[in-house]
Design a protein around this motif. Structure first.
Motif, PDB file in Angstrom:
ATOM      1  N   LEU A 187       0.920  -1.186   0.053  1.00  0.00           N
ATOM      2  CA  LEU A 187       0.226  -0.136   0.060  1.00  0.00           C
ATOM      3  C   LEU A 187       0.979   1.277  -0.028  1.00  0.00           C
ATOM      4  N   LEU A 188       1.991   1.347   0.714  1.00  0.00           N
ATOM      5  CA  LEU A 188       2.973   2.191   0.787  1.00  0.00           C
ATOM      6  C   LEU A 188       3.562   2.502  -0.722  1.00  0.00           C
ATOM      7  N   THR A 189       3.992   1.503  -1.345  1.00  0.00           N
ATOM      8  CA  THR A 189       4.333   1.605  -2.813  1.00  0.00           C
ATOM      9  C   THR A 189       3.217   2.409  -3.538  1.00  0.00           C
ATOM     10  N   GLY A 190       1.989   1.573  -3.448  1.00  0.00           N
ATOM     11  CA  GLY A 190       0.985   2.234  -4.317  1.00  0.00           C
ATOM     12  C   GLY A 190       0.825   3.796  -4.003  1.00  0.00           C
ATOM     13  N   HIS A 191       0.772   4.101  -2.765  1.00  0.00           N
ATOM     14  CA  HIS A 191       0.534   5.554  -2.438  1.00  0.00           C
ATOM     15  C   HIS A 191       1.525   6.492  -3.004  1.00  0.00           C
ATOM     16  N   PRO A 241       6.269   1.549  16.166  1.00  0.00           N
ATOM     17  CA  PRO A 241       6.548   2.693  15.284  1.00  0.00           C
ATOM     18  C   PRO A 241       7.428   2.261  14.263  1.00  0.00           C
ATOM     19  N   THR A 242       8.135   1.155  14.289  1.00  0.00           N
ATOM     20  CA  THR A 242       8.987   1.031  13.114  1.00  0.00           C
ATOM     21  C   THR A 242       8.343   0.045  12.134  1.00  0.00           C
ATOM     22  N   SER A 243       7.149  -0.325  12.266  1.00  0.00           N
ATOM     23  CA  SER A 243       6.501  -1.465  11.341  1.00  0.00           C
ATOM     24  C   SER A 243       5.856  -0.451  10.220  1.00  0.00           C
ATOM     25  N   ARG A 244       5.719  -1.260   9.244  1.00  0.00           N
ATOM     26  CA  ARG A 244       5.154  -0.761   7.992  1.00  0.00           C
ATOM     27  C   ARG A 244       3.671  -0.687   8.096  1.00  0.00           C
ATOM     28  N   HIS A 245       3.157  -1.252   9.086  1.00  0.00           N
ATOM     29  CA  HIS A 245       1.701  -1.260   9.405  1.00  0.00           C
ATOM     30  C   HIS A 245       1.400   0.398  10.091  1.00  0.00           C
ATOM     31  N   SER A 246       2.159   0.514  10.952  1.00  0.00           N
ATOM     32  CA  SER A 246       2.111   2.012  11.533  1.00  0.00           C
ATOM     33  C   SER A 246       2.534   3.092  10.516  1.00  0.00           C
ATOM     34  N   HIS A 247       3.266   2.776   9.713  1.00  0.00           N
ATOM     35  CA  HIS A 247       3.945   3.781   8.808  1.00  0.00           C
ATOM     36  C   HIS A 247       2.642   4.018   7.679  1.00  0.00           C
ATOM     37  N   TYR A 248       1.929   2.883   7.369  1.00  0.00           N
ATOM     38  CA  TYR A 248       0.898   3.157   6.374  1.00  0.00           C
ATOM     39  C   TYR A 248      -0.261   3.644   7.264  1.00  0.00           C
ATOM     40  N   GLU A 297      -9.190   6.051  -1.714  1.00  0.00           N
ATOM     41  CA  GLU A 297     -10.012   5.107  -0.525  1.00  0.00           C
ATOM     42  C   GLU A 297      -9.930   3.783  -0.852  1.00  0.00           C
ATOM     43  N   ALA A 298      -9.542   3.465  -2.129  1.00  0.00           N
ATOM     44  CA  ALA A 298      -9.458   1.883  -2.334  1.00  0.00           C
ATOM     45  C   ALA A 298      -8.361   1.343  -1.449  1.00  0.00           C
ATOM     46  N   ARG A 299      -7.116   2.107  -1.445  1.00  0.00           N
ATOM     47  CA  ARG A 299      -6.119   1.494  -0.545  1.00  0.00           C
ATOM     48  C   ARG A 299      -6.538   1.585   0.913  1.00  0.00           C
ATOM     49  N   HIS A 300      -7.282   2.500   1.616  1.00  0.00           N
ATOM     50  CA  HIS A 300      -7.856   2.710   2.721  1.00  0.00           C
ATOM     51  C   HIS A 300      -8.662   1.306   3.252  1.00  0.00           C
ATOM     52  N   ILE A 301      -9.636   1.135   2.331  1.00  0.00           N
ATOM     53  CA  ILE A 301     -10.576  -0.076   2.108  1.00  0.00           C
ATOM     54  C   ILE A 301      -9.780  -1.272   2.412  1.00  0.00           C
ATOM     55  N   GLY A 302      -8.769  -1.476   1.468  1.00  0.00           N
ATOM     56  CA  GLY A 302      -7.879  -2.747   1.534  1.00  0.00           C
ATOM     57  C   GLY A 302      -7.139  -3.010   2.937  1.00  0.00           C
ATOM     58  N   PHE A 303      -6.482  -1.759   3.458  1.00  0.00           N
ATOM     59  CA  PHE A 303      -6.077  -1.865   4.743  1.00  0.00           C
ATOM     60  C   PHE A 303      -7.037  -2.230   5.863  1.00  0.00           C
ATOM     61  N   ALA A 304      -8.294  -1.599   5.863  1.00  0.00           N
ATOM     62  CA  ALA A 304      -9.115  -2.109   6.793  1.00  0.00           C
ATOM     63  C   ALA A 304      -9.393  -3.427   6.714  1.00  0.00           C
ATOM     64  N   ARG A 305      -9.923  -3.780   5.611  1.00  0.00           N
ATOM     65  CA  ARG A 305     -10.430  -5.330   5.542  1.00  0.00           C
ATOM     66  C   ARG A 305      -9.182  -6.252   5.917  1.00  0.00           C
ATOM     67  N   ASP A 306      -7.835  -6.059   5.438  1.00  0.00           N
ATOM     68  CA  ASP A 306      -6.983  -6.808   5.773  1.00  0.00           C
ATOM     69  C   ASP A 306      -6.963  -6.806   7.490  1.00  0.00           C
ATOM     70  N   ALA A 307      -6.889  -5.818   8.033  1.00  0.00           N
ATOM     71  CA  ALA A 307      -6.845  -5.695   9.514  1.00  0.00           C
ATOM     72  C   ALA A 307      -7.953  -6.498  10.121  1.00  0.00           C
ATOM     73  N   LEU A 308      -9.176  -6.260   9.531  1.00  0.00           N
ATOM     74  CA  LEU A 308     -10.148  -7.108  10.166  1.00  0.00           C
ATOM     75  C   LEU A 308     -10.185  -8.574   9.934  1.00  0.00           C
ATOM     76  N   VAL A 309      -9.968  -9.014   8.874  1.00  0.00           N
ATOM     77  CA  VAL A 309      -9.684 -10.321   8.566  1.00  0.00           C
ATOM     78  C   VAL A 309      -8.687 -11.058   9.657  1.00  0.00           C
ATOM     79  N   ARG A 310      -7.548 -10.419   9.843  1.00  0.00           N
ATOM     80  CA  ARG A 310      -6.558 -10.959  10.685  1.00  0.00           C
ATOM     81  C   ARG A 310      -7.167 -11.045  12.197  1.00  0.00           C
ATOM     82  N   ARG A 311      -7.859  -9.911  12.607  1.00  0.00           N
ATOM     83  CA  ARG A 311      -8.601  -9.772  13.961  1.00  0.00           C
ATOM     84  C   ARG A 311      -9.762 -10.919  14.207  1.00  0.00           C
TER      85      ARG A 311
END
Length: 299
Positions: free
Chosen positions: A17-21, A101-108, A196-210
């Motif tokens: 997602l960071l690369t896409g941004h 704070p060093t994770s890619r998850h936090s950076h995105y 918003e497509a990236r934001h939706i993908g980020f939220a979906r991925d986090a929810l699936v893992r949760r």
């Protein structure tokens, strides 16, 4: 963390997602021609998306009145978007307090917060450009919106993000190429849909893992919040004040017509289809939630 091959799965996804941004990034201050004139005939939302479309009341309005109602509905939608993205940023900022704070998850997460700040500014500039006024919450609504950050925790951070993002995003995708839409509105929608497509993908991925780690209590709580989200969303989208500003004297009556409008319910249902299917697949819409979502036209 420097080698992508050693990243955790959620960080590997965040890195993409960071690369896409970096490849597709917009600054609405310079990427929208704010000085372009408004078309005196075109609507501010496609007619099919306006809440009264298809009703006898809609047919009784002149083109000028229909155009004004589309302007007011756009201003309301954008105002709700500003409230929501303000709340989402507060939730994401809180998530960072317990994150690495060093994770890619936090950076995105930080990157998304920056996007949302620009979107809030874009929405505010667009309300001003179409010569409308924002629909700001009254003191009671402001208290309710602010208190949501107390209740939206854990999985509900991501469910809340998806409810606020996916339905509007799906409706935007149906309408942004409408030739009858004001060009400045279409351009803002295009920018919002892309990011918003990236934001939706980020939220979906986090929810699936949760979901696999959720306790029975968290699952029950999440299902309850999902059930409540539907009437709240419809309530916000059919603010009776926008009908009054558009020149319809009985604003509350117009809201009742809009909420019972089969065409408006179908539009909402199309917008919520992917979200509803995804939440149902993960077991996050219980029997009560399904009944309420169907009643509100979201399923």
């Amino acid at each position: 963390m420097g080698n992508d091959a050693t990243l955790l799965p959620q960080d590997s996804f965040a890195q993409r997602l960071l690369t896409g941004h970096v490849k597709k990034f917009y600054d609405p201050v310079v990427d929208i021609d704010w000085d372009a004139p408004l078309d005196p005939d075109k609507l501010f939302l496609p007619a099919e998306v306006v809440s009264l479309y298809g009703t006898p009341l809609w047919e009784s309005l002149s083109h000028e009145q229909q155009r004004e109602l589309s302007r007011q509905e756009l201003a309301n939608v954008l105002s709700v978007g500003i409230w929501f993205e303000n709340l989402l940023n507060r939730l994401l900022l809180r998530e960072l307090m317990s994150g690495n704070p060093t994770s890619r998850h936090s950076h995105y997460t930080l990157t998304e917060m920056g996007d949302e700040c620009r979107h809030m500014m874009m929405f505010g500039k667009l309300i001003d450009r179409v010569e409308a006024k924002p629909y700001w919450p009254n003191p009671y609504e402001r208290l309710v919106i602010s208190s949501l950050q107390i209740f939206l925790r854990g999985s509900m951070v991501w469910v809340g993000a998806l409810v606020g993002e996916e339905i509007f995003d799906a409706i935007q995708r149906q309408t942004l190429d409408d030739p009858e839409l004001q060009p400045v509105v279409a351009r803002a929608m295009r920018i919002h849909v892309t990011e918003e497509a990236r934001h939706i993908g980020f939220a979906r991925d986090a929810l699936v893992r949760r979901v696999p780690t959720m306790s029975k209590a968290e699952l029950a709580y999440t299902r309850l919040c999902v059930a409540i989200a539907a009437p709240l969303f419809v309530h916000l989208m059919t603010n009776w004040h926008m009908y009054v500003r558009a020149g319809i004297e009985d604003g509350r009556g117009a809201r009742r017509i809009a909420r019972a409008n089969p065409h408006a319910q179908r539009t909402l249902g199309i917008g919520a289809a992917n979200l509803g299917a995804s939440l149902d697949k993960q077991g996050l819409i219980g029997p009560l939630g399904k009944r309420i979502w169907r009643r509100r036209g979201l399923l």
